[in-house]
Structure formats: C-alpha cells, structure tokens
Design an enzyme around this catalytic site. Sequence first.
Site, PDB file in Angstrom:
ATOM      1  N   ASN A 175       2.244  -1.987   4.218  1.00 20.07           N
ATOM      2  CA  ASN A 175       2.717  -2.696   5.404  1.00 20.07           C
ATOM      3  C   ASN A 175       2.855  -4.171   5.062  1.00 20.07           C
ATOM      4  O   ASN A 175       1.907  -4.942   5.133  1.00 20.07           O
ATOM      5  CB  ASN A 175       1.732  -2.506   6.563  1.00 20.07           C
ATOM      6  CG  ASN A 175       1.742  -1.081   7.055  1.00 20.07           C
ATOM      7  OD1 ASN A 175       2.664  -0.668   7.757  1.00 20.07           O
ATOM      8  ND2 ASN A 175       0.741  -0.314   6.651  1.00 20.07           N
ATOM      9  N   GLU A 176       4.062  -4.518   4.656  1.00 19.90           N
ATOM     10  CA  GLU A 176       4.333  -5.881   4.188  1.00 19.90           C
ATOM     11  C   GLU A 176       4.459  -6.834   5.377  1.00 19.90           C
ATOM     12  O   GLU A 176       4.575  -6.377   6.529  1.00 19.90           O
ATOM     13  CB  GLU A 176       5.624  -5.882   3.367  1.00 19.90           C
ATOM     14  CG  GLU A 176       5.563  -5.055   2.088  1.00 19.90           C
ATOM     15  CD  GLU A 176       4.694  -5.677   0.988  1.00 19.90           C
ATOM     16  OE1 GLU A 176       3.886  -6.576   1.275  1.00 19.90           O
ATOM     17  OE2 GLU A 176       4.819  -5.236  -0.176  1.00 19.90           O
TER      18      GLU A 176
END
Length: 642
Positions: A175-176
Amino acid sequence: MSTLIAKMTKDISHKPVGQFEETRFEKIHNVIFEDSNVASVQVAQEIADLIRKKQALGQNCVLGLATGSSPIKVYEELVRMHKEEGLSFSNVITFNLDEYLPMDKGNMQSYYYFMHEHLFNHVDIPEENINIPDGSIPQEDVVEYCLSYEKKIKDHGGIDFQLLGIGRTGHIGFNEPGSHYNSGTRIITLDHITRVDAAPSFLGIDNVPRKAITMGIATVRSAKRIVLLGWGNNKAKIIKKTIEGEISSHVPATYLQEHNNATFVLDKGAGSELTRNKTPWLVGSCEWTEELTSKAIVWLCAKTGKSILSLTDKDYNDNGMSDLLSLEDSYDLNIKMFNKLQHTITGWPGGKPHADDSSRPERAEPAKKRVIIFSPHPDDDVISMGGTFDRLVEQGHDVHVAYQTSGNIAVSDKEALKFAEIANTITPSKESENIIEAILNKDENTFDALEVRTLKGAIRRSESYGATRYLGLDDSHVHFLNLPFYETGTIKKNNLSNADIDIVVDLINEIKPHQIFAAGDLADPHGTHKVCLDAIFEALKRLKEESFMKDCWMWLYRGAWHEWDINEIEMAVPMSPDQVLKKRYAIFCHQSQKDGVMFQGDDSREFWMRAEERNKHTAAKYKALGLADYAAIEAFVRYKMD
Ligand code: F6R
C-alpha cells in the site's frame, strides 16, 4: 504467553504512567530491542503462543504474513520451534500480504518462492491452508481475483495476527503513498523507492516489476492483532514519521495509529529517530551521562547555529537542557566538550611516535604498529578510510589489508563478458568460451555458473591490487579471505559458520596486530557488513587469551552509506586537498563499481562522490562547532573489546 509480549500487548491501550512523558510524541505502541535477533525471537514466541492457544480451543489460527528482509529471523525461529519443540502448524491458515505482478510462482524473486523457502517447506502446514496472491493471474481477471482473496479472509473469520514490515515510503503490504484508508485487496503501482529497494534481489531496477497485488489498508486494519517489524537505521526516519506524525495517506503506515492492538517491534537503529531517543531532553528529565551530554551539545550547536564555545546559559535553558545546567555551568560544559572533540583530531592514526599520548586517540608505542584493515567488500577500505590507509602506510606501519568477501555478485555480466572476450582473444580456450556462453544465455532466474563467479571475483581482485599498489602496499600484505558464507551466487547469503571464523582467526593470529580497522555497521541487521563484523567479533572472542590481544585496539569505520554522529567520533583523521584526490584515485581503481553499479541504492552518486561529500561534511561540522577548518575528515569509533 511470553512475559514480554504480554507486557507489549497490555501496554497498547494503557500506557504505564511512568512512561507517559517519554512517549508523549508517540501515537503507536512500540518496543525497542537492543538487537533484531532477540526481537524476532520474541515475536515468533507470540505467534507460537497464539497457534497453541487456538489449537487448545480446537480452532484455526489465521496469520497474515509478510515477506522481505524484516521477518526472516521470525520465520527461522518458528521453523526451529517446529523442529525442536514440536510446534505444529496443522491448524494454521496463512494469507500473504502481497505478490509482484506479473510473477510466476517458480521464479526465485516471487514471494511464493520466498515463503516456501523460509517457512512453508519446513513446517507441517497443509498446502491448501496457504494463500499467497497469485502474480500469474491474467490482467482481465485481477479485479475479481482480488475480491475473492478478500472474501476468503473474511470467510475464515478474519486475520488473528498480522505480521508487517514497513517500506521506506511508509508502505505496509504494497500500500504505497496515496492508498486509501478503506482500500481492500487490489492491484497497485509500486513506488520508485520501493523498486529501488527491491533492485538488488532482481539484479537491477529494470527487472523489478512495476505492479503488485496487495491486501488493502482496510484488510490489514481488520486484523485482531498487528505487529510491525522495523530493523536498522535505514528505517529510522519512516518509523518516526509513522509513530509521531499525523495520519496521512502520504505515509500509509500512519493509519495503524488508529488500531487498538498494534505494536511496532524495533531495534535500536530503527528507533533512533524517535524524539525520546534522539533528543530525550525535549521529552522530559534525563540522566546526563557523558555520552548524552556530548550528543545534546552537538545538537544544540546545530539548533542555534553557534559554535561550542559561543553557547550561553540561555541557549541551554531555552532548549530543554536546564537540568544539565544545574549540574555544571555552560562555561565548563563548553570547554569540556571543545577539548573532547579537539582531542579526537589526529594526523597520526597509528599513534604519534615519541609524543605525549595522554590526550591522543592512539598510543605512541610501539612506534611501528602491525595493522589489519578489514574490508567487507573489495573497496570498502579505500571508500571508507582511504586517507587513513594512506597515512598508516606513509608513516611506516606494517599495514595489511584483508578483503573479507570476493564481492563477485556486484560485477555486472557486461563487465565480466568484456574480460572473458579479451581473454579469449589473447588465448582462445574452451573455458573462456564457456564463460561467454553462460553469460550470453543467462536469464533472470539462473545463478551465475561457478566459472563466471570466479571470473567476477578475479576482476575485483585485480582492481583491489590496483588500489593497494597505488597506496604503496606490497602484494604480500593483501589478503583475499573469500569467506564462504558469501559464496552463494545470490543476494541471499549463508549463515556465518566455523569455516568463516577460522579464516579470520588464522589471519589475526598470523599478523598479531596492534590495530584492527573494521566496518562497524552495527545497526545493519542483514547486510554483508554486519556478517563480516560478526566474524571478526567471534574470532576475537576465540583469541581473547592470546598475549598479543591485550595490545590490540580495534577501530570501527562506517560503510559507504552512513557516518558516525560527531558526538560518537573518537578518532578524526583530517585530509588535505591532495590527500582527498589521492583517495579519489584509489577508489577509481575499482572500475567495475564505477559509472553505474549493480547495487546503486537510491543514491545516484558514485562511491567516490559519496565518500568525498561525507568526509567534507564531517570536516564542515567540526568547523561549525568551532574547531579547525580541514578539507575532509575520516571518522572512527574505538570498539572496547571487553
Ligand atoms: C512484503 C511487504 C512489504 C515489506 C516492506 C519492507 O510482503 O509487504 O511491505 O514488508 O517493503 O521490506 P523489508 O523487510 O525487506 O525492509
């Protein structure tokens, strides 16, 4: 349940009153351990306790698992518990956080491969209980696949325990930055920094996939218990932002601030930027040891922009250090600190012969010392201490260099091909042809053949001779240890064994040094430098009773990436502009590591530039503190053997 983890769990919602001040900037419960190995064992213990508890209740235990370097030791410990203590995984169901896309299961870089290699192949988990996002799913089916992954987690009653690492972008799973609080399992584009960090295991950034499948933030948040692991200085900045910063999609891990049962398990390096560790005087009252006082004064100079001798009572008072002033006034504090730093500076790293050495970093006697410079890779010696190396030789010491590993994996195929083709032109041979063919036919999933590795090692060896000869060292004083732990042909190395330690013991025993220089990257939990340092520590332990050992001092330099903090430095060796140039030319001898290297990291500068800037920077800091103005300084910390 282990006492420590029980305490960790309990502390989450009820912070002990005594710690309130200490943790007042912190929004996530965290525990800092001296070392990542001890911490990993504790985390594995918590997982094992949960598995057993669920077993006793006749229930499944649903684990959310991570890959990457952080959880490796946790998995190793779980495997040990399975083998030695009978911990069974028969009731365990696992869901992995993520997988690259596209990615085949059989590929060595896949998380599927990683999980089997580190855990699943060694325990009794039923294959059907293992869930890892499938990186080979066709593009058009990905959305539906992700929804079904999410549903499967829910159908199993959700995740009981979620293990996480953290990326330098603040990602959890993949989850950037930009990931939404309510996101579920989905396809994601990897951040550039994440791809840079993954580049070494893919042998170059161009081979790192651009996409991945990841569990979402909401998926992770719904776990009943979350433990995030953070090791090493490299993670310190993002750990501070996550624990002390505002919740923001720019740092997705900050969403964990809202989880009521999350603990960050850190080592000292990763926890080093937290306010309570970095500037504890801003948090509450502290115990003013000499070490802390030095750290605080250096910080105060940077904060006020003043030199040490210009600091006033008001500067101390205004910056949370009034209790320090109650012990000593600013005049005394300033003078003491100034002298302390002044005494670290020496142009005689092997000691100044026949001089009063009572306030010098090194002993005057013996005037001619036997010295071993240990270099983990065949270039750390000149990158990290080329100037000091040069002085030691010039000042007549009996200097030996020991390259601990062959460094062969850092030579590109292109470079090796060049040498193989030249060799084949001069003397055509089957061997050279085999090497040329092996390189030309290599794909990303194959290791280098032994002869290719040998050639790559030989390239680094002759480059090293180039540098040591340039600095005036006889070849007989250059030792290539080729420690076996390194010789796997891949990024993943073997554990240190007696074979490695024996080699180091033999060399130290033969030279009987008065001085040892070594790469002191103590906070790097997985890297080659740390393993090389451990080999030296273990060797020294075994040689403890030898009579020469009582005259043996050990100095630690830092590797290519970090420098010691000014307050830690115990020997500062200044360099003139000419010596800076000489060091640069010595680094240039390592041609295979120039003009674009295999393991660049996220710093696009070449090694000589990093070294120069770092040494210039240290000199500038000394100057700003009111000490002499040098072109560059190399820095060392003395390791006290006892
Ligand atoms: C891996 C994962 C990532 C890593 C993170 C840290 O499954 O989801 O979030 O945990 O990139 O990686 P390491 O541990 O290699 O520093």
